[in-house]
Design an enzyme around this catalytic site. Structure first.
Site, PDB file in Angstrom:
ATOM      1  N   CYS A  80       1.046  -1.114   0.024  1.00  0.00           N
ATOM      2  CA  CYS A  80       0.039   0.050  -0.034  1.00  0.00           C
ATOM      3  C   CYS A  80       0.912   1.310   0.039  1.00  0.00           C
ATOM      4  O   CYS A  80       1.221   1.783   1.037  1.00  0.00           O
ATOM      5  CB  CYS A  80      -0.850   0.019   1.161  1.00  0.00           C
ATOM      6  SG  CYS A  80      -2.092   1.213   1.130  1.00  0.00           S
TER       7      CYS A  80
ATOM      8  N   PHE B 287       0.338   4.387  -0.702  1.00  0.00           N
ATOM      9  CA  PHE B 287      -0.143   5.631   0.210  1.00  0.00           C
ATOM     10  C   PHE B 287       0.029   5.403   1.659  1.00  0.00           C
ATOM     11  O   PHE B 287       0.488   6.280   2.207  1.00  0.00           O
ATOM     12  CB  PHE B 287      -1.873   5.571   0.017  1.00  0.00           C
ATOM     13  CG  PHE B 287      -2.292   6.891   0.468  1.00  0.00           C
ATOM     14  CD1 PHE B 287      -2.641   7.825  -0.490  1.00  0.00           C
ATOM     15  CD2 PHE B 287      -2.676   6.935   1.587  1.00  0.00           C
ATOM     16  CE1 PHE B 287      -3.342   9.087  -0.159  1.00  0.00           C
ATOM     17  CE2 PHE B 287      -3.485   7.805   2.222  1.00  0.00           C
ATOM     18  CZ  PHE B 287      -3.668   9.012   1.340  1.00  0.00           C
ATOM     19  N   CYS B 288       0.039   4.210   2.210  1.00  0.00           N
ATOM     20  CA  CYS B 288       0.160   4.082   3.638  1.00  0.00           C
ATOM     21  C   CYS B 288       1.520   4.074   4.045  1.00  0.00           C
ATOM     22  O   CYS B 288       2.075   4.576   5.363  1.00  0.00           O
ATOM     23  CB  CYS B 288      -0.738   3.053   4.347  1.00  0.00           C
ATOM     24  SG  CYS B 288      -2.587   3.107   4.117  1.00  0.00           S
ATOM     25  N   VAL B 289       2.433   3.575   3.174  1.00  0.00           N
ATOM     26  CA  VAL B 289       3.971   3.455   3.296  1.00  0.00           C
ATOM     27  C   VAL B 289       4.384   4.989   3.457  1.00  0.00           C
ATOM     28  O   VAL B 289       5.078   5.202   4.360  1.00  0.00           O
ATOM     29  CB  VAL B 289       4.544   2.690   2.250  1.00  0.00           C
ATOM     30  CG1 VAL B 289       6.055   3.019   2.243  1.00  0.00           C
ATOM     31  CG2 VAL B 289       4.415   1.036   2.415  1.00  0.00           C
TER      32      VAL B 289
ATOM     33  N   HIS C 198       2.961   6.624   6.762  1.00  0.00           N
ATOM     34  CA  HIS C 198       3.731   6.027   8.156  1.00  0.00           C
ATOM     35  C   HIS C 198       5.169   6.456   8.240  1.00  0.00           C
ATOM     36  O   HIS C 198       5.799   6.359   9.317  1.00  0.00           O
ATOM     37  CB  HIS C 198       3.330   4.875   8.399  1.00  0.00           C
ATOM     38  CG  HIS C 198       1.538   4.967   8.769  1.00  0.00           C
ATOM     39  ND1 HIS C 198       1.328   5.264  10.118  1.00  0.00           N
ATOM     40  CD2 HIS C 198       0.471   4.855   7.990  1.00  0.00           C
ATOM     41  CE1 HIS C 198      -0.074   5.609  10.171  1.00  0.00           C
ATOM     42  NE2 HIS C 198      -0.444   5.281   8.795  1.00  0.00           N
TER      43      HIS C 198
END
Length: 331
Positions: free
Chosen positions: A83, A85-87, A90
């Protein structure tokens, strides 16, 4: 105009009312951001939005466990789930904890110098290591097994315009901007009133009596309700395929989907396909997959169906996660 949203028109903060407005207000206060694309895209389904926020807040943001360690878990799970976007998000939030070297080491595919962080990352990415963890770590991992799937299915990969999230400098600066909010210690349980009137499943053994466990119970119920959008055969086919899933990424091509859905009536197959993709390969959801099922259905239904798939996978991952770690009250 460039947008992060693939299929959903979100409720904007200035137009939000009721539960959605309450979630947005708490999100701005506790996360430090008034607009977060993942939560905006869930806004057409207020119960899914509230339960997802509660799960994230009570696992990742609140409590006594190290925020740095929990961000390592969030980043590791997001990398394992492919993912982007989430990498990117975060990695930036790990910068915000103050450990800039750690953030970029993980983003580059390296192993953290700190043995505990290395063990946490190994557990998050591949469920190896028997590392001792507590409810907040398990809750964080499960939250991102859900959130990654929703983000991959419903958002583009771009956290920032022009892929600026790929710049180490931008990630570092973004982390510094968010540092004060990220380093606050939040009191557990503040999000639970937002889901108190919603249906809930039983609390899990790993989180019984904790705010993270209560939030997980609410998210399971909100996500499972999306299965009502499918016929009985389609719902059963999705459940059977997820129950047989080994936790790895499906092979390329569509043979595995065709096999899983072979017994589903043709009129139910598009919905089953979309839900199963959301569960096991959300980054492969296409415009054609959405259009084949959606017709005139509203945004709310699309969010709910994807949440059903994501929840099914999250519950399956729970069996792997809780069997690969030593539980405890480590903080």
């Amino acid at each position: 105009m460039e947008t992060q949203f693939r299929y959903v028109t979100p409720v904007q903060p200035q137009a939000a009312t009721g539960r959605v407005a309450q979630v947005y207000a708490q999100l701005a206060e506790d996360f430090g951001m008034a607009r977060m694309a993942v939560f905006l895209t869930l806004s057409p389904a207020p119960d899914v939005l509230a339960a997802t926020w509660a799960m994230l807040r009570e696992s990742l943001l609140a409590g006594n466990a190290s925020r740095t360690a929990k961000e390592v878990v969030a980043l590791g799970v997001s990398m394992a789930n492919r993912c982007p976007f989430c990498v990117a998000a975060h990695t930036t939030l790990l910068h915000a904890t103050g450990d800039h070297r750690l953030a970029e080491t993980i983003a580059a595919g390296g192993t953290p110098d700190d043995p505990e962080h290395a063990a946490m990352l190994a557990w998050a990415t591949s469920r190896r290591g028997g590392v001792e963890i507590g409810p907040e770590h398990i809750g964080t991992a499960l939250a991102f097994h859900f959130i990654n799937r929703m983000a991959s299915a419903l958002l583009t990969e771009n956290l920032l315009p022009a892929n600026l999230q790929n710049s180490r400098l931008v990630r570092s600066v973004g982390g510094r901007v968010m540092a004060r909010t990220v380093r606050r210690r939040l009191t557990p349980g503040a999000s639970l009133p937002l889901v108190a009137d919603l249906p809930a499943r039983p609390e899990p053994a790993w989180g019984a009596g904790t705010a993270a466990g209560a939030a997980y119970a609410a998210l399971r119920a909100a996500g499972a309700a999306g299965g009502e959008l499918l016929g009985d055969a389609a719902r059963a086919a999705v459940a059977d395929a997820v129950a047989a899933w080994d936790g790895e990424h499906p092979p390329m091509g569509g043979a595995w989907l065709d096999a899983a859905l072979s017994g589903v009536p043709s009129e139910e197959r598009a919905g089953a396909r979309l839900a199963l993709l959301a569960a096991l390969a959300p980054y492969r959801v296409t415009d054609a997959d959405v259009a084949a099922w959606r017709g005139s259905r509203p945004d709310e239904d699309l969010v709910r169906l994807c949440a059903f798939g994501a929840t099914s996978a999250m519950e399956r991952m729970e069996t792997f996660i809780t069997g690969s770690a030593l539980t405890g009250d480590r903080s």
